[in-house]
Write a protein that holds these residues in place. Structure first.
Motif, short mmCIF file in Angstrom:
data_model
loop_
_atom_site.label_atom_id
_atom_site.label_comp_id
_atom_site.label_asym_id
_atom_site.label_seq_id
_atom_site.Cartn_x
_atom_site.Cartn_y
_atom_site.Cartn_z
N TYR A 9 41.10 35.90 40.80
CA TYR A 9 40.34 35.10 41.75
C TYR A 9 41.29 34.30 42.64
N ALA A 82 33.03 30.11 42.95
CA ALA A 82 32.01 30.84 43.69
C ALA A 82 32.68 31.89 44.57
N ASP A 83 32.02 33.02 44.74
CA ASP A 83 32.51 34.08 45.62
C ASP A 83 33.96 34.47 45.31
N GLU A 84 34.26 34.63 44.02
CA GLU A 84 35.59 35.03 43.56
C GLU A 84 36.70 34.08 44.02
#
Length: 104
Positions: A9, A82-84
């Motif tokens: 991430y 959130a969102d990688e």
């Protein structure tokens, strides 16, 4: 979410500045609680310990040259995932270099 999902991430600080990527997850000895994340500046790759203070100096230098900065991010300093992307509560300058982290 599984812990392995966090690997790779993107990590940004509170201002949105890119810090690096999650390379590893550090857990409390009981294996049930996350202690923090290991962040690398350039490449999210498998770590073998040479990014810390073990092994020959030349090998550690080569690993740091490849990875760039390597930091420890305490779990309490994670603001959002959130969102990688993992977002810090603070700035990149406040991160502790992994080499300075006490061994346990």
């Amino acid at each position: 979410m599984r812990l392995t999902d966090l690997l790779g991430y993107r990590v940004t600080d509170a201002t949105g500045t890119a810090v690096g990527r999650v390379a590893d997850v550090r857990v409390i000895e009981d294996g049930l609680r996350i202690d923090g994340l290991i962040i690398v500046e350039r490449h999210a790759t498998q770590l073998f310990g040479y990014e810390r203070h073990v092994g020959p100096a030349l090998l550690r230098w080569l690993v740091h040259r490849h990875l760039g900065g390597v930091w420890y991010l305490p779990w309490r300093d994670v603001a959002e995932i959130a969102d990688e992307t993992v977002t810090l509560r603070s700035s990149r300058a406040e991160l502790q270099p992994l080499e300075e982290l006490a061994r346990y």
